[in-house]
Design a protein around this motif. Structure first.
Motif, short mmCIF file in Angstrom:
data_model
loop_
_atom_site.label_atom_id
_atom_site.label_comp_id
_atom_site.label_asym_id
_atom_site.label_seq_id
_atom_site.Cartn_x
_atom_site.Cartn_y
_atom_site.Cartn_z
N GLN A 23 68.90 67.75 19.54
CA GLN A 23 70.15 68.14 18.53
C GLN A 23 71.27 67.01 18.63
N GLN A 24 71.51 66.01 17.68
CA GLN A 24 72.46 65.19 17.62
C GLN A 24 73.53 65.95 17.31
N ALA A 25 74.52 65.78 18.07
CA ALA A 25 76.01 66.38 17.81
C ALA A 25 77.17 65.38 18.10
N VAL A 27 80.33 65.70 20.10
CA VAL A 27 80.75 66.51 21.32
C VAL A 27 82.09 66.20 21.97
N TYR A 40 81.01 71.28 20.13
CA TYR A 40 80.09 70.55 19.39
C TYR A 40 80.13 71.05 18.00
N ILE A 41 79.89 69.87 17.28
CA ILE A 41 79.57 69.97 15.81
C ILE A 41 78.16 69.38 15.70
N PRO A 42 77.08 70.06 15.00
CA PRO A 42 75.85 69.37 14.88
C PRO A 42 75.88 68.30 13.73
N VAL A 161 73.22 73.60 23.98
CA VAL A 161 73.90 74.60 22.97
C VAL A 161 74.25 75.82 23.56
N LYS A 166 80.08 75.98 19.92
CA LYS A 166 80.03 75.44 18.44
C LYS A 166 81.05 75.67 17.88
#
Length: 171
Positions: A23-25, A27, A40-42, A161, A166
């Motif tokens: 999952q790219q995020a 960070v 993090y924000i996806p 995660v 998040k």
């Protein structure tokens, strides 16, 4: 015996999948700490994001625009601000443009890339927001103030995660 072997193989595959980053995020990792504290924000299809903050001396908003590029680095696209003084660029460097548009200063860059950059979330109650995919992430409300955060693009595993927090945005 055959079922036990299949069960063991399935368990190993699940464990491996649990730790493979997929999952790219965006960070935000707290700096100056011995523990790994991150938020993090996806990242989805949208690759542009913006950081807006109120300058602590000028008390006017500064808007920084960034783009996530193919290799996962961050490209600085432009900065828009009102006041030329302490801490703000007053001229363009190589491969940049600097102009006044609608009463604001606009610094644009064509080839400024970085792996990460650091933001300080001061305890002064001024604006610090990250905008991504039509959502606003109020960093003053969602991450502890009085700390610095390294912002980078990273791939997270399911285990990552679960360890991180998040950040939820508002429309």
């Amino acid at each position: 015996m055959k079922q036990a072997t299949l069960g063991l193989i399935a368990a190993v595959l699940l464990m491996v999948a649990f730790f493979i980053p997929t999952q790219q995020a965006l960070v935000l990792s707290e700096t100056r700490t011995n523990e790994r504290v991150f938020y993090y924000i996806p990242v989805k299809q949208v690759k542009d994001f913006q950081v807006t903050f109120t300058h602590s001396i000028h008390l006017s908003d500064v808007n920084e625009f960034y783009r996530i590029v193919e290799d996962g680095r961050i490209q600085f696209v432009k900065m828009i601000y009102e006041d030329l003084a302490v801490g703000m660029p007053g001229y363009a460097e190589e491969n940049q443009t600097f102009e006044r548009i609608n009463g604001k200063w606009v610094l644009t860059s064509e080839d400024t890339f970085t792996d990460s950059f650091t933001l300080y979330n001061s305890s002064i109650h001024k604006k610090l927001e990250l905008r991504y995919d039509n959502k606003i992430y109020d960093l003053k409300q969602q991450v502890p103030t009085g700390h610095s955060y390294r912002i980078e693009v990273a791939k997270l595993s399911i285990a990552d995660v679960w360890k991180g927090e998040k950040i939820d945005g508002r429309e």
